[in-house]
Design a protein around this motif. Structure first.
Motif, PDB file in Angstrom:
ATOM      1  N   TRP A   1       0.861  -1.183   0.000  1.00 40.09           N
ATOM      2  CA  TRP A   1       0.000   0.000   0.000  1.00 40.09           C
ATOM      3  C   TRP A   1       0.895   1.229   0.000  1.00 40.09           C
ATOM      4  N   ALA A   2       0.324   2.354  -0.393  1.00 38.09           N
ATOM      5  CA  ALA A   2       1.151   3.542  -0.578  1.00 38.09           C
ATOM      6  C   ALA A   2       0.332   4.811  -0.387  1.00 38.09           C
ATOM      7  N   VAL A   3       1.052   5.894  -0.193  1.00 39.23           N
ATOM      8  CA  VAL A   3       0.499   7.252  -0.225  1.00 39.23           C
ATOM      9  C   VAL A   3       0.933   7.875  -1.538  1.00 39.23           C
ATOM     10  N   SER A   4      -0.030   8.390  -2.303  1.00 41.97           N
ATOM     11  CA  SER A   4       0.267   8.944  -3.622  1.00 41.97           C
ATOM     12  C   SER A   4      -0.164  10.407  -3.677  1.00 41.97           C
ATOM     13  N   ILE A   5       0.776  11.285  -4.002  1.00 38.61           N
ATOM     14  CA  ILE A   5       0.501  12.725  -4.063  1.00 38.61           C
ATOM     15  C   ILE A   5       1.112  13.284  -5.344  1.00 38.61           C
ATOM     16  N   ALA A   6       0.279  13.944  -6.151  1.00 39.55           N
ATOM     17  CA  ALA A   6       0.758  14.615  -7.362  1.00 39.55           C
ATOM     18  C   ALA A   6       0.370  16.082  -7.291  1.00 39.55           C
ATOM     19  N   ALA A   7       1.221  16.935  -7.836  1.00 42.03           N
ATOM     20  CA  ALA A   7       0.919  18.360  -7.968  1.00 42.03           C
ATOM     21  C   ALA A   7       0.804  18.684  -9.446  1.00 42.03           C
ATOM     22  N   GLN A   8      -0.300  19.312  -9.805  1.00 39.00           N
ATOM     23  CA  GLN A   8      -0.532  19.724 -11.184  1.00 39.00           C
ATOM     24  C   GLN A   8      -0.502  21.236 -11.273  1.00 39.00           C
ATOM     25  N   GLN A   9       0.136  21.731 -12.318  1.00 38.58           N
ATOM     26  CA  GLN A   9       0.186  23.167 -12.578  1.00 38.58           C
ATOM     27  C   GLN A   9      -0.519  23.417 -13.896  1.00 38.58           C
ATOM     28  N   ASP A  10      -1.571  24.209 -13.832  1.00 38.57           N
ATOM     29  CA  ASP A  10      -2.368  24.513 -15.024  1.00 38.57           C
ATOM     30  C   ASP A  10      -2.768  23.233 -15.760  1.00 38.57           C
ATOM     31  N   GLY A  11      -3.150  22.212 -14.988  1.00 41.96           N
ATOM     32  CA  GLY A  11      -3.671  20.974 -15.551  1.00 41.96           C
ATOM     33  C   GLY A  11      -2.656  19.924 -15.914  1.00 41.96           C
ATOM     34  N   GLU A  12      -1.371  20.215 -15.791  1.00 49.35           N
ATOM     35  CA  GLU A  12      -0.323  19.250 -16.135  1.00 49.35           C
ATOM     36  C   GLU A  12       0.418  18.810 -14.879  1.00 49.35           C
ATOM     37  N   THR A  13       0.616  17.492 -14.732  1.00 46.18           N
ATOM     38  CA  THR A  13       1.321  16.979 -13.566  1.00 46.18           C
ATOM     39  C   THR A  13       2.795  17.350 -13.642  1.00 46.18           C
ATOM     40  N   VAL A  14       3.275  18.039 -12.614  1.00 42.36           N
ATOM     41  CA  VAL A  14       4.676  18.493 -12.593  1.00 42.36           C
ATOM     42  C   VAL A  14       5.467  17.840 -11.469  1.00 42.36           C
ATOM     43  N   VAL A  15       4.793  17.285 -10.472  1.00 43.99           N
ATOM     44  CA  VAL A  15       5.457  16.621  -9.344  1.00 43.99           C
ATOM     45  C   VAL A  15       4.666  15.375  -8.989  1.00 43.99           C
ATOM     46  N   GLY A  16       5.365  14.288  -8.734  1.00 48.89           N
ATOM     47  CA  GLY A  16       4.719  13.070  -8.261  1.00 48.89           C
ATOM     48  C   GLY A  16       5.536  12.422  -7.157  1.00 48.89           C
ATOM     49  N   VAL A  17       4.854  12.015  -6.095  1.00 46.85           N
ATOM     50  CA  VAL A  17       5.498  11.327  -4.973  1.00 46.85           C
ATOM     51  C   VAL A  17       4.636  10.127  -4.597  1.00 46.85           C
ATOM     52  N   VAL A  18       5.259   8.974  -4.469  1.00 47.54           N
ATOM     53  CA  VAL A  18       4.592   7.773  -3.971  1.00 47.54           C
ATOM     54  C   VAL A  18       5.447   7.219  -2.840  1.00 47.54           C
ATOM     55  N   ALA A  19       4.891   7.175  -1.646  1.00 49.87           N
ATOM     56  CA  ALA A  19       5.593   6.638  -0.476  1.00 49.87           C
ATOM     57  C   ALA A  19       5.026   5.261  -0.150  1.00 49.87           C
ATOM     58  N   ALA A  20       5.916   4.273  -0.048  1.00 49.20           N
ATOM     59  CA  ALA A  20       5.530   2.899   0.289  1.00 49.20           C
ATOM     60  C   ALA A  20       6.194   2.530   1.611  1.00 49.20           C
ATOM     61  N   PRO A  21       5.589   2.888   2.743  1.00 53.74           N
ATOM     62  CA  PRO A  21       6.269   2.758   4.038  1.00 53.74           C
ATOM     63  C   PRO A  21       6.690   1.344   4.390  1.00 53.74           C
ATOM     64  N   MET A  22       5.903   0.339   4.035  1.00 57.24           N
ATOM     65  CA  MET A  22       6.255  -1.023   4.407  1.00 57.24           C
ATOM     66  C   MET A  22       7.405  -1.571   3.573  1.00 57.24           C
ATOM     67  N   ARG A  23       7.718  -0.924   2.473  1.00 58.21           N
ATOM     68  CA  ARG A  23       8.921  -1.232   1.697  1.00 58.21           C
ATOM     69  C   ARG A  23      10.104  -0.400   2.170  1.00 58.21           C
ATOM     70  N   GLY A  24       9.830   0.660   2.904  1.00 57.55           N
ATOM     71  CA  GLY A  24      10.886   1.585   3.272  1.00 57.55           C
ATOM     72  C   GLY A  24      11.380   2.390   2.098  1.00 57.55           C
ATOM     73  N   GLU A  25      10.492   2.637   1.097  1.00 59.80           N
ATOM     74  CA  GLU A  25      10.890   3.323  -0.115  1.00 59.80           C
ATOM     75  C   GLU A  25       9.934   4.463  -0.445  1.00 59.80           C
ATOM     76  N   THR A  26      10.476   5.519  -1.031  1.00 67.14           N
ATOM     77  CA  THR A  26       9.687   6.616  -1.575  1.00 67.14           C
ATOM     78  C   THR A  26      10.198   6.912  -2.971  1.00 67.14           C
ATOM     79  N   TYR A  27       9.270   7.057  -3.911  1.00 68.20           N
ATOM     80  CA  TYR A  27       9.582   7.326  -5.308  1.00 68.20           C
ATOM     81  C   TYR A  27       9.104   8.739  -5.630  1.00 68.20           C
ATOM     82  N   HIS A  28       9.881   9.466  -6.433  1.00 65.17           N
ATOM     83  CA  HIS A  28       9.448  10.827  -6.740  1.00 65.17           C
ATOM     84  C   HIS A  28      10.003  11.273  -8.086  1.00 65.17           C
ATOM     85  N   ALA A  29       9.319  12.237  -8.662  1.00 62.30           N
ATOM     86  CA  ALA A  29       9.738  12.784  -9.948  1.00 62.30           C
ATOM     87  C   ALA A  29       9.232  14.207 -10.068  1.00 62.30           C
ATOM     88  N   VAL A  30       9.989  15.007 -10.792  1.00 63.95           N
ATOM     89  CA  VAL A  30       9.584  16.335 -11.242  1.00 63.95           C
ATOM     90  C   VAL A  30       9.653  16.322 -12.754  1.00 63.95           C
TER      91      VAL A  30
END
Length: 271
Positions: free
Chosen positions: A103-132
Motif C-alpha cells: 500500500w502507498a500514499v500517492s501525491i501529485a501536484a498539477q500546474q495549469d492541468g499538467e502533472t509536474v510533481v509526483g510522490v509515492v511513499a511505500a512505508p512497508m517497503r521503506g521506499e519513496t519514489y518521486h519525480a519532477v
C-alpha cells in the motif's frame, strides 16, 4: 530541476507523504474496521484513509492556501493559484485492511492541468519514489541513498512480467479475468499487487515490464504516471489516448506497444 516552484512543491509533497505514511504505518489500530463502502460492498474505506487525507490536505493548505485539491476521500477545492493536488491517501486499502504490505500514499501536484510533481511513499517497503517533470525519476530507501530510476530494457513480450488489477464490481471483474486469461499464455506471467501507484513505480524501477488496469481514477495514477514516464516508460490508455478510467497502460518501450495492441484487441477497455 531549476523551477523554484516545482522544487517547493516536491519538498511539500515529500513531507506530506512521509507524515501520512508514518500515520498509516504506526497508527494502524489492531481492530481496524471498514468506515464505509464505495462502488460495491468490497470497495472499502477505513478510518485511516480519511485521517491520512485530512493530514495531507491540512499540511498543504497551511503552506499553500490558494491551491486546489482532488482527493479520493472527498477533498475537493478549485483553488486560485493554478496548482492542484491530486491525492490518494491510501492506495491499496484492502491490502492495508488485511495487514498486507503493498500500500502507498500517492501525491501529485498539477500546474495549469499538467502533472509536474509526483510522490509515492511505500512505508512497508521503506521506499519513496518521486519525480519532477523533466528531472528524471528517483527513489530513496532506508538502506540506500537516492538513486535514479530506469525502466527495464524490453524483453520479447512472451518474456515480459506484467501486473494488473481488478475492479470491485463483480461483472467488471469477471470480464477483466477473461482478458487476463487470454493474456497469460502470451506473457512470462501476470502479477496482481493491489496498488496501482506501486505497480506504476515498479515499472519505473524495472521490477515489472508492464502494467495495465481498467477503472482507475486520476488519484490512482497521477503521481505514478509521472514517475514511470520520467524513468523512461511509456504510459497511455487506448491508442491515441492518455491514461484514464477506460484504460491505463504503462511499460518499457517495446513492451508497451504490443501490450496496448493486445488489450485493444481483447476489449480490455469495456465491461
Amino acid at each position: 530541476m531549476t523551477d523554484p516552484l516545482h522544487r517547493d512543491l516536491l519538498e511539500l509533497a515529500l513531507k506530506a507523504a512521509r507524515r501520512a505514511g508514518e500515520l498509516l504505518r504506526d497508527g494502524r489500530p489492531a481492530d481496524l474496521a471498514v468506515a464505509k463502502t464505495k462502488s460495491s460492498p468490497i470497495d472499502v474505506v477505513t478510518e485511516m484513509d480519511i485521517a491520512a487525507e485530512k493530514l495531507i490536505t491540512d499540511l498543504i493548505s497551511g503552506r499553500r492556501p490558494g491551491d486546489g485539491f482532488l482527493g479520493e476521500e472527498g477533498a475537493s477545492a478549485e483553488g486560485t493559484s493554478g496548482v492542484r493536488w491530486v491525492i490518494d491517501p491510501l492506495d491499496g486499502t484492502v491490502n492495508y485492511l488485511y495487514g498486507l504490505p503493498t500500500w502507498a500514499v500517492s501525491i501529485a501536484a498539477q500546474q495549469d492541468g499538467e502533472t509536474v510533481v509526483g510522490v509515492v511513499a511505500a512505508p512497508m517497503r521503506g521506499e519513496t519514489y518521486h519525480a519532477v517533470r523533466g528531472g528524471g525519476a528517483w527513489a530513496t530507501g532506508a538502506w540506500e541513498g537516492e538513486r535514479a530510476l530506469a525502466c527495464r530494457p524490453a524483453p520479447p513480450l512472451d518474456q515480459a512480467l506484467v501486473s494488473t488489477g481488478f475492479n470491485y464490481v463483480a461483472e467488471v471483474r469477471t470480464h477483466q479475468a477473461e482478458v487476463a486469461a487470454r493474456l497469460i499464455p502470451l506473457l512470462r506471467d501476470i502479477r496482481r499487487g493491489g496498488s496501482a501507484a506501486i505497480d506504476l513505480c515498479d515499472v519505473a524501477c524495472g521490477r515489472l515490464d508492464g502494467y495495465y488496469e481498467r477503472g482507475l481514477n486520476a488519484w490512482d495514477f497521477a503521481a505514478g504516471d509521472l514517475i514511470a514516464r520520467e524513468a523512461g516508460a511509456l504510459v497511455g490508455g487506448r491508442p491515441g489516448d492518455g491514461p484514464s478510467r477506460e484504460l491505463t497502460i504503462a511499460g518499457s518501450p517495446g513492451v508497451f506497444e504490443p501490450l496496448q495492441e493486445l488489450l485493444e484487441d481483447f476489449g480490455a477497455w469495456h465491461d
